[in-house]
Design a protein around this motif. Structure first.
Motif, PDB file in Angstrom:
ATOM      1  N   LYS A  41     -16.081   1.008  -0.169  1.00  0.00           N
ATOM      2  CA  LYS A  41     -15.702   1.726   1.037  1.00  0.00           C
ATOM      3  C   LYS A  41     -16.772   1.572   2.115  1.00  0.00           C
ATOM      4  O   LYS A  41     -17.968   1.702   1.850  1.00  0.00           O
ATOM      5  CB  LYS A  41     -15.491   3.214   0.739  1.00  0.00           C
ATOM      6  CG  LYS A  41     -14.207   3.512  -0.023  1.00  0.00           C
ATOM      7  CD  LYS A  41     -13.972   5.003  -0.136  1.00  0.00           C
ATOM      8  CE  LYS A  41     -12.644   5.284  -0.856  1.00  0.00           C
ATOM      9  NZ  LYS A  41     -12.365   6.738  -0.950  1.00  0.00           N
ATOM     10  N   THR A  43       0.536  -4.420   7.275  1.00  0.00           N
ATOM     11  CA  THR A  43      -0.562  -5.151   7.905  1.00  0.00           C
ATOM     12  C   THR A  43       0.023  -6.223   8.800  1.00  0.00           C
ATOM     13  O   THR A  43       0.856  -7.027   8.360  1.00  0.00           O
ATOM     14  CB  THR A  43      -1.473  -5.802   6.858  1.00  0.00           C
ATOM     15  OG1 THR A  43      -2.034  -4.787   6.019  1.00  0.00           O
ATOM     16  CG2 THR A  43      -2.595  -6.593   7.519  1.00  0.00           C
ATOM     17  N   THR A  99     -11.720  -0.147   2.855  1.00  0.00           N
ATOM     18  CA  THR A  99     -12.244  -0.546   1.546  1.00  0.00           C
ATOM     19  C   THR A  99     -12.108  -2.054   1.418  1.00  0.00           C
ATOM     20  O   THR A  99     -11.015  -2.604   1.565  1.00  0.00           O
ATOM     21  CB  THR A  99     -11.488   0.160   0.411  1.00  0.00           C
ATOM     22  OG1 THR A  99     -11.606   1.577   0.578  1.00  0.00           O
ATOM     23  CG2 THR A  99     -12.047  -0.237  -0.950  1.00  0.00           C
ATOM     24  N   LYS A 118      -2.444  -1.984   2.265  1.00  0.00           N
ATOM     25  CA  LYS A 118      -3.225  -2.877   1.418  1.00  0.00           C
ATOM     26  C   LYS A 118      -2.852  -4.318   1.751  1.00  0.00           C
ATOM     27  O   LYS A 118      -1.677  -4.636   1.930  1.00  0.00           O
ATOM     28  CB  LYS A 118      -2.958  -2.616  -0.067  1.00  0.00           C
ATOM     29  CG  LYS A 118      -3.523  -1.316  -0.598  1.00  0.00           C
ATOM     30  CD  LYS A 118      -3.299  -1.212  -2.103  1.00  0.00           C
ATOM     31  CE  LYS A 118      -3.879   0.088  -2.653  1.00  0.00           C
ATOM     32  NZ  LYS A 118      -3.687   0.185  -4.125  1.00  0.00           N
ATOM     33  N   TYR A 119      -3.871  -5.151   1.839  1.00  0.00           N
ATOM     34  CA  TYR A 119      -3.645  -6.576   2.102  1.00  0.00           C
ATOM     35  C   TYR A 119      -4.722  -7.360   1.377  1.00  0.00           C
ATOM     36  O   TYR A 119      -5.901  -6.953   1.371  1.00  0.00           O
ATOM     37  CB  TYR A 119      -3.701  -6.865   3.607  1.00  0.00           C
ATOM     38  CG  TYR A 119      -3.560  -8.332   3.941  1.00  0.00           C
ATOM     39  CD1 TYR A 119      -2.306  -8.947   3.929  1.00  0.00           C
ATOM     40  CD2 TYR A 119      -4.674  -9.115   4.232  1.00  0.00           C
ATOM     41  CE1 TYR A 119      -2.167 -10.288   4.222  1.00  0.00           C
ATOM     42  CE2 TYR A 119      -4.543 -10.462   4.528  1.00  0.00           C
ATOM     43  CZ  TYR A 119      -3.292 -11.041   4.526  1.00  0.00           C
ATOM     44  OH  TYR A 119      -3.163 -12.382   4.800  1.00  0.00           O
ATOM     45  N   THR A 120      -4.336  -8.475   0.784  1.00  0.00           N
ATOM     46  CA  THR A 120      -5.284  -9.306   0.047  1.00  0.00           C
ATOM     47  C   THR A 120      -5.521 -10.609   0.781  1.00  0.00           C
ATOM     48  O   THR A 120      -4.589 -11.390   1.008  1.00  0.00           O
ATOM     49  CB  THR A 120      -4.779  -9.591  -1.376  1.00  0.00           C
ATOM     50  OG1 THR A 120      -4.601  -8.355  -2.075  1.00  0.00           O
ATOM     51  CG2 THR A 120      -5.783 -10.457  -2.135  1.00  0.00           C
ATOM     52  N   VAL A 142      -8.125  -2.271   2.033  1.00  0.00           N
ATOM     53  CA  VAL A 142      -7.334  -1.039   2.070  1.00  0.00           C
ATOM     54  C   VAL A 142      -7.763  -0.234   3.295  1.00  0.00           C
ATOM     55  O   VAL A 142      -8.952   0.078   3.454  1.00  0.00           O
ATOM     56  CB  VAL A 142      -7.522  -0.195   0.796  1.00  0.00           C
ATOM     57  CG1 VAL A 142      -6.614   1.038   0.848  1.00  0.00           C
ATOM     58  CG2 VAL A 142      -7.242  -1.011  -0.453  1.00  0.00           C
ATOM     59  N   GLU A 195      -9.275  -7.744  -1.721  1.00  0.00           N
ATOM     60  CA  GLU A 195      -8.310  -6.726  -1.318  1.00  0.00           C
ATOM     61  C   GLU A 195      -8.913  -5.825  -0.244  1.00  0.00           C
ATOM     62  O   GLU A 195     -10.048  -5.379  -0.347  1.00  0.00           O
ATOM     63  CB  GLU A 195      -7.889  -5.876  -2.517  1.00  0.00           C
ATOM     64  CG  GLU A 195      -6.797  -4.851  -2.151  1.00  0.00           C
ATOM     65  CD  GLU A 195      -6.426  -3.956  -3.312  1.00  0.00           C
ATOM     66  OE1 GLU A 195      -5.300  -4.094  -3.828  1.00  0.00           O
ATOM     67  OE2 GLU A 195      -7.257  -3.107  -3.695  1.00  0.00           O
ATOM     68  N   GLY A 246       0.826  -1.198   0.000  1.00  0.00           N
ATOM     69  CA  GLY A 246       0.000   0.000   0.000  1.00  0.00           C
ATOM     70  C   GLY A 246       0.857   1.243   0.000  1.00  0.00           C
ATOM     71  O   GLY A 246       1.875   1.315  -0.712  1.00  0.00           O
ATOM     72  N   MET A 285      -4.113  -3.010  10.445  1.00  0.00           N
ATOM     73  CA  MET A 285      -3.619  -2.351   9.244  1.00  0.00           C
ATOM     74  C   MET A 285      -3.318  -0.890   9.533  1.00  0.00           C
ATOM     75  O   MET A 285      -4.175  -0.166  10.069  1.00  0.00           O
ATOM     76  CB  MET A 285      -4.656  -2.463   8.118  1.00  0.00           C
ATOM     77  CG  MET A 285      -5.083  -3.895   7.792  1.00  0.00           C
ATOM     78  SD  MET A 285      -6.296  -3.991   6.443  1.00  0.00           S
ATOM     79  CE  MET A 285      -5.281  -3.497   5.035  1.00  0.00           C
TER      80      MET A 285
END
Length: 367
Positions: free
Chosen positions: A262, A184, A257, A232-234, A280, A278, A178, A227
């Motif tokens: 969102k 994260t 998100t 960003k983490y998937t 965010v 994903e 991110g 986070m």
């Protein structure tokens, strides 16, 4: 990749429904979650509110949740002696301290630093969960999740079991991604497929009769995600794909998100477990809890602290408890609190003991 968040009722009514496909307490996702926070600035002898927020649909209540009632007379908040049968509790403490005692003779103190207690109620156990106010001058912050994980019919009457998963034993990975410097922190209390194999190999096992023990079949997972702003983490697909039911609880932070959508209010989101999703984090960062599992596909009948598969079994649970209270209570009171100077520890019913210092940097380590 995600379903519309549903509003979460705040009813306290006892749930007597029957669910044909639940793998947890009256919820198809497999979990019933108690979420609570407590902030108190007074000394140990001062009264404090207590109680719970557990909604009928099994979703985490909004945080912060005031503890509305205290059931006892000691002046220390908590939950004195009370019974359970037919399921498990996984108590994950984010901040604060919990003192445990039960009818098998086990006792312990755990909390700050991400400790988790995994208790199989099985055929029946009485236990107390007290929330000691260790600091006489500063705040005694408490934040925890208690997750109710159902047992399949074949294991509902197994012997009770108590296990500690100390925070330093729970495998954790910090993943960059991110915004510049964003990350994260992923902690896996149970489950596979979220961490590198070498970290998964260090994960403590659930109790032997837990539905989570045969993880390759049940795909049970309990994961926390912390986070930082802009991270960003998937989330990877569940190992059993669409057979697994997965929920994400957004309980702290201003905005997250999820799969391109969102969210500005704390929510529980049902995800398609066979897809990558994903995440965010918005301004200030967020904290999330993810629960998943393959449904047991058996009837679920819950009445108060008992979770069985039929009304007759619920009635038998009441009769059995009225007969012997699920065994003699070996402790000095129904709301025992361990000495203030006591560190983290676990004394098991078989006499085995564990002791741990408080993690560095926690408020308890400075007492």
């Amino acid at each position: 990749e995600l379903h519309r968040p549903r509003p979460r009722p705040r009813s306290r009514r006892i749930d007597r429904r029957v669910s044909a496909n639940g793998c947890g307490c009256a919820t198809t996702t497999g979990f019933n979650t108690l979420a609570a926070t407590l902030g108190h600035h007074a000394g140990l002898a001062d009264p404090c509110d207590g109680g719970d927020e557990r909604d009928r649909e099994g979703h985490a209540a909004r945080l912060p949740v005031p503890l509305h009632r205290y059931h006892g007379t000691s002046g220390v908040p908590g939950f004195p002696k009370h019974p359970h049968r037919g399921f498990e509790t996984v108590t994950l403490v984010r901040h604060g301290v919990v003192d445990h005692c039960d009818s098998t003779g086990a006792s312990g103190r755990f909390g700050a630093g991400g400790d988790a207690q995994w208790m199989t109620a099985g055929r029946g156990i009485s236990h107390s969960e007290m929330l000691p106010l260790l600091s006489k001058t500063g705040p005694n912050r408490l934040e925890l999740f208690q997750i109710w994980l159902n047992l399949p019919r074949v294991n509902k009457m197994v012997d009770p079991h108590f296990k500690m998963l100390w925070g330093e034993q729970i495998p954790t990975q910090v993943v960059s991604g991110g915004a510049t410097g964003a990350h994260t922190k992923v902690a896996v209390i149970a489950g596979r497929g979220f961490l590198p194999a070498e970290l998964e190999a260090t994960m403590p096992l659930p109790p032997p009769k837990s539905y989570a023990f045969e993880v390759e079949q049940t795909d049970v997972a309990i994961v926390t995600l912390l986070m930082s702003e802009g991270a960003k983490y998937t989330l990877p697909p569940a190992r059993r794909g669409a057979l697994t039911k997965r929920k994400l609880f957004f309980y702290k932070g201003a905005e997250v998100t999820v799969g391109g959508r969102k969210l500005h209010s704390h929510s529980d989101i049902e995800l398609n477990a066979d897809s990558y999703v994903e995440l965010v984090a918005g301004a200030g960062g967020v904290e999330l809890l993810m629960l998943q599992g393959v449904p047991i596909a058996e009837p679920v009948v819950q009445h108060g602290p008992f979770v069985m598969t039929s009304r007759d079994e619920i009635m038998q649970a009441f009769k059995d408890y009225q007969k012997d209270e699920f065994g003699a209570w070996p402790h000095a009171s129904i709301s025992p609190v361990h000495p203030r100077e006591k560190k983290r520890f676990a004394k098991h019913g078989d006499g085995k003991s564990e002791e741990r210092a408080w993690p560095p940097g926690t408020p308890q380590s400075e007492l």
